[in-house]
Design a protein around this motif. Sequence first.
Motif, short mmCIF file in Angstrom:
data_model
loop_
_atom_site.label_atom_id
_atom_site.label_comp_id
_atom_site.label_asym_id
_atom_site.label_seq_id
_atom_site.Cartn_x
_atom_site.Cartn_y
_atom_site.Cartn_z
N LEU A 1 39.46 38.72 43.72
CA LEU A 1 39.46 38.46 42.28
C LEU A 1 38.85 39.58 41.48
O LEU A 1 38.03 40.35 41.98
CB LEU A 1 38.67 37.18 42.00
N HIS A 2 39.24 39.64 40.21
CA HIS A 2 38.55 40.42 39.19
C HIS A 2 38.00 39.41 38.19
O HIS A 2 38.70 38.47 37.80
CB HIS A 2 39.51 41.35 38.44
N MET B 1 31.26 33.21 29.85
CA MET B 1 32.30 32.89 30.83
C MET B 1 33.22 34.10 31.00
O MET B 1 33.66 34.70 30.03
CB MET B 1 33.11 31.69 30.36
N PHE B 2 33.47 34.43 32.26
CA PHE B 2 34.45 35.44 32.62
C PHE B 2 35.82 34.79 32.78
O PHE B 2 35.91 33.61 33.13
CB PHE B 2 34.10 36.08 33.97
N VAL B 3 36.85 35.56 32.58
CA VAL B 3 38.20 35.15 32.96
C VAL B 3 38.39 35.60 34.41
O VAL B 3 37.98 36.71 34.78
CB VAL B 3 39.25 35.79 32.02
N ILE B 4 38.97 34.74 35.23
CA ILE B 4 39.22 35.05 36.64
C ILE B 4 40.66 35.53 36.77
O ILE B 4 41.59 34.80 36.40
CB ILE B 4 39.02 33.82 37.53
N VAL B 5 40.84 36.72 37.30
CA VAL B 5 42.17 37.29 37.51
C VAL B 5 42.38 37.47 39.01
O VAL B 5 41.56 38.09 39.69
CB VAL B 5 42.32 38.66 36.79
N LYS C 1 43.67 39.16 42.12
CA LYS C 1 44.04 40.55 42.40
C LYS C 1 45.51 40.69 42.80
O LYS C 1 46.21 41.55 42.30
CB LYS C 1 43.18 41.12 43.54
N GLY C 2 45.96 39.86 43.72
CA GLY C 2 47.30 40.00 44.25
C GLY C 2 48.39 39.85 43.22
O GLY C 2 49.37 40.60 43.20
N SER C 3 48.24 38.89 42.32
CA SER C 3 49.29 38.59 41.35
C SER C 3 49.02 39.13 39.95
O SER C 3 49.94 39.27 39.15
CB SER C 3 49.49 37.07 41.25
N GLY C 4 47.75 39.40 39.65
CA GLY C 4 47.38 39.80 38.30
C GLY C 4 47.31 38.64 37.33
O GLY C 4 47.08 38.82 36.13
N ALA C 5 47.50 37.42 37.83
CA ALA C 5 47.51 36.23 36.98
C ALA C 5 46.09 35.78 36.64
O ALA C 5 45.19 35.84 37.48
CB ALA C 5 48.24 35.09 37.68
N VAL C 6 45.90 35.32 35.41
CA VAL C 6 44.66 34.67 35.01
C VAL C 6 44.67 33.28 35.62
O VAL C 6 45.58 32.49 35.36
CB VAL C 6 44.53 34.60 33.48
N LYS D 1 41.85 27.80 47.63
CA LYS D 1 41.80 29.17 48.15
C LYS D 1 40.38 29.72 48.25
O LYS D 1 40.18 30.86 48.63
CB LYS D 1 42.63 30.10 47.26
N GLY D 2 39.39 28.90 47.86
CA GLY D 2 38.01 29.36 47.87
C GLY D 2 37.64 30.22 46.67
O GLY D 2 36.55 30.79 46.62
N TYR D 3 38.52 30.30 45.69
CA TYR D 3 38.28 31.16 44.53
C TYR D 3 37.11 30.69 43.68
O TYR D 3 36.37 31.52 43.13
CB TYR D 3 39.52 31.25 43.65
N ALA D 4 36.92 29.39 43.52
CA ALA D 4 35.82 28.90 42.69
C ALA D 4 34.48 29.35 43.26
O ALA D 4 33.63 29.86 42.53
CB ALA D 4 35.88 27.38 42.57
N SER D 5 34.30 29.18 44.56
CA SER D 5 33.04 29.60 45.19
C SER D 5 32.87 31.12 45.13
O SER D 5 31.78 31.62 44.83
CB SER D 5 33.00 29.15 46.65
N GLU D 6 33.95 31.85 45.39
CA GLU D 6 33.91 33.32 45.37
C GLU D 6 33.55 33.82 43.97
O GLU D 6 32.67 34.68 43.80
CB GLU D 6 35.27 33.85 45.79
#
Length: 170
Positions: free
Chosen positions: A7-8, A61-65, A67-72, A106-111
């Motif tokens: 993620l970014h 708050m950050f926006v989560i992007v 990496k693979g898709s570039g999607a927010v 996908k574990g993104y929230a924790s990451e």
Amino acid sequence: MIETENLHLRRPLECDLDAIHAMRSDLDIMRHLGGRALTREEAWHRLTRLVGHWTLRGYGMFVIVEKGSGAVVGEVGLFDGCRGLSPAFDRAPEAGWILAAQAHGKGYASEAAAAAHRWFAQTHGEQRSVCIIAPDNLASLRVAQKLGYKSFGQVDYQGGPVTMLERIPD
């Protein structure tokens, strides 16, 4: 910008409106956050609030992007909610995270949340933080537990019960 394995994390931009509206108009996502879909106007107000918080506080708050898709795919960070729940709650930065349906499992929230907490500690110092989570939001409760949050009470907020949790640095 913060970079993690997948993620970014970056500050919100005007071009994020469509993604924020799509995520916050999904009733499955919003069932734990007020229970109703946001209109485009309300999503715009949400976005301007996110941007304004950074201006006032120097964090937010950050926006989560992805990496693979570039999607927010979500929002994550620490902020001052000024909720009026209790002095024990309102005097600490509040953590929050919300992910779009395509990012679940996908574990993104924790990451993302771990990265946001590390950034906050590096830029604003280690300090106690809090969050509120609906008792039936098991996925968010698991994320909070991974981050080291522990329950310290329950209150009624916006017509339903929420658990107040705190994270106290070592």
